[in-house]
Scaffold this motif. Structure first.
Motif, PDB file in Angstrom:
ATOM      1  N   UNK A  94       0.835  -1.194   0.000  1.00 36.78           N
ATOM      2  CA  UNK A  94       0.000   0.000   0.000  1.00 36.78           C
ATOM      3  C   UNK A  94       0.871   1.246   0.000  1.00 36.78           C
ATOM      4  N   UNK A  95       1.938   1.174   0.800  1.00 33.70           N
ATOM      5  CA  UNK A  95       2.542   2.411   1.265  1.00 33.70           C
ATOM      6  C   UNK A  95       3.720   2.897   0.440  1.00 33.70           C
ATOM      7  N   UNK A  96       4.534   1.984  -0.022  1.00 37.23           N
ATOM      8  CA  UNK A  96       5.792   2.406  -0.618  1.00 37.23           C
ATOM      9  C   UNK A  96       6.071   1.623  -1.885  1.00 37.23           C
ATOM     10  N   UNK A  97       6.979   2.172  -2.678  1.00 37.05           N
ATOM     11  CA  UNK A  97       7.428   1.441  -3.851  1.00 37.05           C
ATOM     12  C   UNK A  97       8.175   0.183  -3.389  1.00 37.05           C
ATOM     13  N   UNK A 271      -5.249   4.730   5.340  1.00 39.41           N
ATOM     14  CA  UNK A 271      -4.118   4.670   4.409  1.00 39.41           C
ATOM     15  C   UNK A 271      -4.530   5.424   3.160  1.00 39.41           C
ATOM     16  N   UNK A 272      -3.570   6.107   2.566  1.00 39.86           N
ATOM     17  CA  UNK A 272      -3.834   6.827   1.338  1.00 39.86           C
ATOM     18  C   UNK A 272      -3.236   6.052   0.172  1.00 39.86           C
ATOM     19  N   UNK A 273      -3.982   5.902  -0.884  1.00 43.52           N
ATOM     20  CA  UNK A 273      -3.471   5.281  -2.105  1.00 43.52           C
ATOM     21  C   UNK A 273      -3.378   6.338  -3.193  1.00 43.52           C
ATOM     22  N   UNK A 274      -2.316   6.251  -3.986  1.00 42.25           N
ATOM     23  CA  UNK A 274      -2.127   7.191  -5.093  1.00 42.25           C
ATOM     24  C   UNK A 274      -2.488   6.496  -6.394  1.00 42.25           C
ATOM     25  N   UNK A 275      -3.534   6.939  -7.011  1.00 44.22           N
ATOM     26  CA  UNK A 275      -3.881   6.450  -8.342  1.00 44.22           C
ATOM     27  C   UNK A 275      -3.546   7.547  -9.355  1.00 44.22           C
ATOM     28  N   UNK A 276      -3.393   7.157 -10.632  1.00 40.38           N
ATOM     29  CA  UNK A 276      -3.045   8.193 -11.619  1.00 40.38           C
ATOM     30  C   UNK A 276      -4.073   9.329 -11.645  1.00 40.38           C
ATOM     31  N   UNK A 283      -9.551   2.765   4.898  1.00 42.70           N
ATOM     32  CA  UNK A 283      -9.088   2.256   6.186  1.00 42.70           C
ATOM     33  C   UNK A 283      -8.614   0.820   6.021  1.00 42.70           C
ATOM     34  N   UNK A 284      -7.690   0.426   6.872  1.00 40.57           N
ATOM     35  CA  UNK A 284      -7.307  -0.981   7.005  1.00 40.57           C
ATOM     36  C   UNK A 284      -7.454  -1.338   8.477  1.00 40.57           C
TER      37      UNK A 284
ATOM     38  N   UNK B 264     -11.495  12.142   7.619  1.00 39.61           N
ATOM     39  CA  UNK B 264     -10.223  12.044   6.903  1.00 39.61           C
ATOM     40  C   UNK B 264      -9.343  11.044   7.665  1.00 39.61           C
ATOM     41  N   UNK B 265      -8.075  11.321   7.754  1.00 43.05           N
ATOM     42  CA  UNK B 265      -7.132  10.435   8.433  1.00 43.05           C
ATOM     43  C   UNK B 265      -7.645  10.024   9.819  1.00 43.05           C
ATOM     44  N   UNK B 266      -7.478   8.771  10.190  1.00 47.23           N
ATOM     45  CA  UNK B 266      -7.765   8.371  11.563  1.00 47.23           C
ATOM     46  C   UNK B 266      -6.882   7.216  11.995  1.00 47.23           C
ATOM     47  N   UNK B 267      -6.832   6.991  13.263  1.00 45.28           N
ATOM     48  CA  UNK B 267      -6.082   5.894  13.869  1.00 45.28           C
ATOM     49  C   UNK B 267      -6.814   5.587  15.172  1.00 45.28           C
TER      50      UNK B 267
END
Lengths: 333, 333
Positions: A94-97, A271-276, A283-284, B264-267
């Motif tokens: 999800x988070x990183x390359x 969690x934030x996802x980057x789409x084009x 959330x997870x 928005x963001x949460x935890x």
């Protein structure tokens, strides 16, 4: 019938995958389908919200790869260590390359809700000589497609829609869960047999960012990143009604969820996802739902709820499930 | 006026506090009040949901105590290390029993929503020679009552209801937050001056278990452990309307929250508290709320929302705020 397949993939060269690759997996899947049945690919592409398939995030195995060139796995391992996995020994992207070494093994889960789609997909795999998929710059060889799981590949499995509906017993034995106020330690997996008990709780794990689209006053659409039972069930029942042939009454069901399903233990974060085309917040984490006594006395409702909770494994939850979001596992039903 | 006081306490003997002590702090507070003004204590005790005070969880300082007998702080520190604090250097008592050494310093925050209550409380402190409070078996000497905070004691502060209403500017400058899709890194504290900008986000930290009571179909009442904006605002506005003298229109406000405030963001995660009469599930953690463009254009709404978000520091959120639940801090307004 709902069918979850796991593609075992080997990177053909050293490469890097972008942090969010759900849209790439989605495109790769459609390209593969297009090679075998262009008209099916075209029809799927045109479908709206309720796509007949779902793509779960790529997982990269941290162990050295048993086939292909023995790649240098340090890159992937290092990334894995930094990632925030909810998969245990695997790293969920999800988070990183993620840096992949040539020969590195990855897995991609694709689930199908419609047989008309799985047939051309499997044909494409069988007829292409050395089938590969391309995720951005990365070329990955499809080494294996697993349709029936084992202990090693529990994510590959299938059930017919009839089996999903008929999995619950007609009589409800109250399981020894201690209500919505504490986690359920009972044998949640005891219900996999033909007869089973119905627990007062349903436990969900959302392993990729999950969200619902909500229209606000003024028309703005925002992502709602919480596992509200009504929103989850509405998302599942729409897909169920589209593909199962056993439609449930959506609004009646959702009203019963609102009045009969509460939230118990949870552990959730965004969690934030980057789409084009922009970012998606989701959330997870894990959540237990608690069924009230009133709900537990309503057997048709229980049957529908447990059926959908189990179906969620195949269809995912919320938005962009065909692009890696909303991967859902229910522990109990 | 809303007033948050911090009681600095010293344990008189080696002792252990139970894991959930909100009900003990509640009883100790009423006992203190009873000593000075029995009729006020009686009236407060009879009040229903909207109590004119809130009690935040006891915090135990991990540093050696500067006054009293130099106690052996190992017990408390060891417990603190195992606890799951959201307070930084302090340990918040939700999860486990805490061993206190004689002389060990603790703090208890009590906030008042009504002047008629603070006066007899402060009289009780002043007139009793060596005022002590008793939390279960633990006797604690009240060494200091802080009403006006400093950097050292930021939790002691007060504002009049008029100040809370008038804190926002009439014109709304759009702050450079990047909408609901990512956390706000802008200077959220810039708004403490007399003129300020209104952010597109409100950031909350729930430092003790927080929940709402929800009535389900069939009448069962369950705890809802999520920071839904509507439920939070409804809880605040009821207390605001009871004590402020500037009532807001509850249903109109909540409808605007529903249509204009997203998450928005949460935890977030749940915690269970053990009270003598049963357990209470709640959530702790952080959440950012996102205001839509439509909401940001509605200045009277913004004013009310920011007022209540700031008021939440004094009144707490949801159920049992007089027994240590629902402790809330808003970062932005």
């Amino acid at each position: 019938m709902p069918l979850s397949t796991v593609l075992t993939l080997h990177a053909t060269t050293d490469t890097t995958l972008p942090n969010t690759m759900g849209h790439l997996a989605h495109a790769a899947f459609l390209a593969l389908l297009d090679a075998a049945a262009p008209e099916v690919a075209e029809a799927v592409h045109g479908k709206g919200e309720n796509k007949p398939f779902a793509v779960s995030p790529l997982t990269v195995h941290r162990e050295p790869c048993p086939v292909g060139r023995e790649g240098d796995t340090r890159g992937a391992s290092r990334t894995a260590g930094r990632g925030r996995s909810v998969h245990g020994s695997r790293f969920t992207v999800h988070d990183r390359a993620v840096a992949l070494a040539a020969g590195q093994e990855c897995r991609l889960r694709i689930s199908f809700l419609d047989d008309a789609l799985f047939r051309p997909f499997s044909e494409a795999i069988l007829t292409l000589g050395q089938p590969t998929i391309r995720l951005g710059k990365a070329e990955l060889l499809i080494a294996r497609v697993t349709c029936v799981g084992s202990d090693e590949e529990p994510e590959a499995r299938y059930e017919t829609y009839e089996q999903l509906v008929n999995r619950l017993p007609c009589t409800v034995d109250r399981a020894p869960c201690t209500a919505y106020r504490e986690p359920c330690d009972a044998d949640a997996h005891s219900v996999h047999g033909s007869r089973s008990t119905v627990h007062e709780q349903l436990s969900f794990r959302f392993t990729s960012p999950t969200a619902f689209r909500v229209r606000m006053a003024g028309g703005e659409r925002v992502n709602w990143p919480l596992p509200d039972p009504v929103r989850c069930v509405r998302s599942w029942v729409r897909r169920w009604n589209e593909f199962s042939g056993f439609p449930f009454e959506e609004d009646e069901l959702c009203a019963k969820v609102e009045g009969g399903v509460g939230l118990a233990r949870h552990d959730l974060r965004t969690r934030m996802l980057e789409f084009p085309r922009g970012r998606e917040l989701g959330f997870v984490g894990e959540v237990d739902w608690h069924l009230t006594k009133h709900a537990l006395a309503d057997e048709p409702f229980l049957r529908q709820l447990h059926t959908l909770a189990r179906f969620a494994f195949y269809c995912g939850t919320g938005i962009k499930t065909a692009m890696g979001m909303g991967t859902t596992v229910c522990r109990a039903p």
